[in-house]
Design a protein around this motif. Structure first.
Motif, PDB file in Angstrom:
ATOM      1  N   UNK A  60      32.398 -10.518  53.885  1.00 21.41           N
ATOM      2  CA  UNK A  60      33.108 -10.538  52.113  1.00 21.41           C
ATOM      3  C   UNK A  60      33.805 -12.275  53.437  1.00 21.41           C
ATOM      4  N   UNK A  61      35.290 -12.240  52.568  1.00 22.29           N
ATOM      5  CA  UNK A  61      35.993 -14.007  53.035  1.00 22.29           C
ATOM      6  C   UNK A  61      36.296 -14.554  51.562  1.00 22.29           C
ATOM      7  N   UNK A  62      37.260 -15.174  51.516  1.00 21.58           N
ATOM      8  CA  UNK A  62      37.501 -15.441  50.311  1.00 21.58           C
ATOM      9  C   UNK A  62      38.606 -17.084  50.981  1.00 21.58           C
ATOM     10  N   UNK A  63      37.839 -18.223  50.380  1.00 21.93           N
ATOM     11  CA  UNK A  63      38.733 -19.866  50.525  1.00 21.93           C
ATOM     12  C   UNK A  63      39.208 -20.098  49.249  1.00 21.93           C
ATOM     13  N   UNK A  64      40.472 -19.881  49.132  1.00 16.96           N
ATOM     14  CA  UNK A  64      41.323 -21.192  48.034  1.00 16.96           C
ATOM     15  C   UNK A  64      40.258 -21.785  47.522  1.00 16.96           C
ATOM     16  N   UNK A  65      39.818 -21.957  46.377  1.00 16.97           N
ATOM     17  CA  UNK A  65      38.702 -23.013  45.376  1.00 16.97           C
ATOM     18  C   UNK A  65      39.562 -23.324  45.065  1.00 16.97           C
ATOM     19  N   UNK A  66      39.514 -25.039  45.627  1.00 17.36           N
ATOM     20  CA  UNK A  66      41.177 -26.125  44.418  1.00 17.36           C
ATOM     21  C   UNK A  66      40.615 -25.911  43.013  1.00 17.36           C
ATOM     22  N   UNK A  67      38.804 -26.168  43.039  1.00 14.88           N
ATOM     23  CA  UNK A  67      38.239 -26.569  41.354  1.00 14.88           C
ATOM     24  C   UNK A  67      39.228 -25.165  40.001  1.00 14.88           C
ATOM     25  N   UNK A  68      38.659 -23.847  40.805  1.00 10.65           N
ATOM     26  CA  UNK A  68      39.194 -23.205  40.221  1.00 10.65           C
ATOM     27  C   UNK A  68      40.462 -24.105  39.440  1.00 10.65           C
ATOM     28  N   UNK A  69      41.685 -24.710  39.357  1.00  9.86           N
ATOM     29  CA  UNK A  69      42.399 -25.215  38.733  1.00  9.86           C
ATOM     30  C   UNK A  69      41.576 -26.273  37.187  1.00  9.86           C
ATOM     31  N   UNK A  70      41.187 -26.868  38.129  1.00  7.94           N
ATOM     32  CA  UNK A  70      39.834 -27.572  36.909  1.00  7.94           C
ATOM     33  C   UNK A  70      39.603 -26.624  35.476  1.00  7.94           C
ATOM     34  N   UNK A  71      39.396 -25.755  35.799  1.00  2.00           N
ATOM     35  CA  UNK A  71      38.774 -24.703  33.844  1.00  2.00           C
ATOM     36  C   UNK A  71      39.907 -23.851  34.007  1.00  2.00           C
ATOM     37  N   UNK A  72      39.161 -24.171  32.064  1.00  3.34           N
ATOM     38  CA  UNK A  72      40.259 -23.655  30.885  1.00  3.34           C
ATOM     39  C   UNK A  72      40.131 -22.204  31.438  1.00  3.34           C
ATOM     40  N   UNK A  73      41.300 -21.865  31.766  1.00  8.26           N
ATOM     41  CA  UNK A  73      40.744 -20.171  31.860  1.00  8.26           C
ATOM     42  C   UNK A  73      41.356 -19.518  30.199  1.00  8.26           C
ATOM     43  N   UNK A  74      41.867 -20.040  29.332  1.00 10.03           N
ATOM     44  CA  UNK A  74      41.508 -19.580  28.139  1.00 10.03           C
ATOM     45  C   UNK A  74      39.965 -19.037  27.529  1.00 10.03           C
ATOM     46  N   UNK A  75      39.116 -19.955  28.282  1.00  4.72           N
ATOM     47  CA  UNK A  75      37.854 -20.350  27.544  1.00  4.72           C
ATOM     48  C   UNK A  75      37.049 -18.780  28.451  1.00  4.72           C
ATOM     49  N   UNK A  76      36.710 -18.058  27.956  1.00 11.60           N
ATOM     50  CA  UNK A  76      36.151 -17.185  28.681  1.00 11.60           C
ATOM     51  C   UNK A  76      34.899 -17.339  29.643  1.00 11.60           C
ATOM     52  N   UNK A  77      33.998 -18.238  29.033  1.00 11.53           N
ATOM     53  CA  UNK A  77      32.835 -19.092  29.467  1.00 11.53           C
ATOM     54  C   UNK A  77      33.443 -19.738  31.225  1.00 11.53           C
ATOM     55  N   UNK A  78      34.076 -20.512  31.069  1.00  8.39           N
ATOM     56  CA  UNK A  78      35.452 -20.694  32.218  1.00  8.39           C
ATOM     57  C   UNK A  78      35.308 -19.895  33.480  1.00  8.39           C
ATOM     58  N   UNK A  79      35.949 -19.222  32.754  1.00  7.81           N
ATOM     59  CA  UNK A  79      36.281 -17.067  33.834  1.00  7.81           C
ATOM     60  C   UNK A  79      34.595 -16.668  34.151  1.00  7.81           C
ATOM     61  N   UNK A  80      34.038 -16.448  33.115  1.00  3.99           N
ATOM     62  CA  UNK A  80      33.033 -16.002  33.506  1.00  3.99           C
ATOM     63  C   UNK A  80      32.539 -16.768  34.664  1.00  3.99           C
TER      64      UNK A  80
END
Ligand code: SF4
Length: 393
Positions: free
Chosen positions: A9-29
């Motif tokens: 597993x493993x997860x490193x914080x991805x700063x690019x998530x902040x570029x997404x519009x999380x009200x847009x379901x395709x961005x969430x996908x």
């Protein structure tokens, strides 16, 4: 040969998530395809009874020991995303007062849903064999037949490096090793009785060395489907191309509307590296020639999948432009590490890579008027439908 199930597993914080519009379901996908998700136990309670459980007909991308998980998740606008369990993902699905919520780092982002379990799953369609061991519903209504659960490339120690067919079958064994056209006919007749969703049909399977024989088996399966339903088949026929290209005309005549010969990557050296079996048994240049031939038969219905994340964007985009100009649509599936594959330790591509790829995909689909494979309520790990509908710009 890799055949161990190792839970990583493993997860490193991805700063690019902040570029997404999380009200847009395709961005969430897009974010979920990059970072995976995990499920609170409250969200797992209805899975396997009311909610459709995952049946692993060829791959499993879940890094968990929990076996009963949903096949996919429904986001806004009926967009669907496959389940890719990562214990350390920042995305969690949990029950809420009415329904289920998707949380990111503990903050509620949106409500989500699941597809109902199809009624046909437990029907006995061939003596002693429940239907779910023959066909599986992907998304809302794409019924998938994975015709052969063995692959000559695994037998010859040359599997595609992202593939976990062998380990998945060893661990889960949830489907019949071989399906035939009688089984296809029986299962589709059953779905006609139950009234379960049936938008698309997908045929795929492991390869055999004689690609003409492999292809002929698919033609029989397509005929069985089109005869049973009394119509041509929308969906996808995913296979290695035949050596005798006239068989491609036969597949179209049998009633199939969409076909894919998957290159997976564009760069020639990388193709040899990622798909050594395909390289030896058929070869990249021959596959491209077969795709161009198919595009003359399956007009606006010929595809090749790219596994997003395995090669630099520049090289992948070169392939998209080359093929699109010849009538071949690039399908874009996002790489997800799968336990038991040679690449099980690789990470899925970051959000920044996917944002760029999705934007380019949108340009390609819209400028060439390609249709996404299946539809956005069925296509779980690809971004083609969302690109075609303009979600990324
Ligand atoms: S062709 Fe490649 S991806 Fe498909 S089953 Fe064989 S090894 Fe796996």
């Amino acid at each position: 040969m890799v055949d161990l199930i190792e839970i990583t597993g493993g997860y490193e914080k991805d700063p690019d998530v902040e570029k997404l519009d999380l009200s847009n379901p395709a961005h969430v996908k897009l974010a979920l395809l990059s970072q995976g998700m995990r499920f609170h136990e409250s969200a797992l309670l209805p899975v396997g009874s009311k909610v459709k459980e995952k049946i692993r007909s060829y791959n499993s991308s879940d890094f968990t020991k929990i076996v009963t998980v949903p096949q996919e998740l429904i986001l806004g606008d009926d967009i669907v995303v496959g389940t890719h369990w990562r214990d350390e993902s920042p995305w969690e699905i949990a029950a809420e007062d009415e329904g289920f919520a998707l949380n990111y780092d503990g903050k509620r982002i949106t409500g989500v849903g699941f597809h109902d379990r199809p009624e046909y799953y437990d029907r006995e369609v061939v003596k002693g064999i429940p239907a779910k061991r023959i066909g599986v519903t992907l998304g809302m209504g794409a019924v998938s037949f994975f015709m052969r659960e063995t692959c000559t490339y695994w037998e010859g120690a040359q599997p595609c490096k992202f593939c976990s067919l062998k380990a998945t079958q060893n661990r889960y064994g949830e489907t019949e090793q071989y399906k035939n056209s009688d089984m296809v006919r029986a299962l589709l007749s059953t779905i006609q009785e139950t009234g379960d969703h049936l938008h698309h049909i997908q045929f795929s399977g492991g390869s055999i060395w004689n690609h003409d024989d492999e292809f002929r088996e698919y033609i029989e399966a397509v005929k069985a489907a089109s005869d049973t339903l009394g119509r041509r088949i929308d969906g996808n026929l995913i296979t290695m191309p035949p050596r005798d290209l006239s068989l491609i005309d036969e597949a179209y005549a049998a009633g199939m509307n969409h076909i894919s010969f998957n290159l997976e990557v564009w760069d020639p050296a990388l193709f040899k590296e990622v798909c050594p079996g395909k390289d030896e048994s058929y070869g990249r240049d021959n596959m491209i020639a077969a795709l161009e031939y198919a595009a003359g038969v399956f007009k606006n219905g010929t595809y090749t999948t790219f596994v997003g994340g395995l090669e630099p964007l520049e090289s992948m985009f070169e392939g998209w432009d080359y093929l699109a100009a010849r009538g071949v649509a690039p399908a874009f599936n996002v790489f997800h590490p799968t336990p038991g594959s040679i690449y099980q330790g690789k990470k899925a591509p970051g959000v920044g890579y996917l944002i760029e790829a999705a934007g380019k995909l949108q340009d390609v689909y819209q400028s060439h008027d390609f249709e996404g494979l299946l539809c956005k309520c069925c296509n779980r790990n690809a971004l083609d439908n969302e690109a075609k509908e303009g979600y990324f710009k």
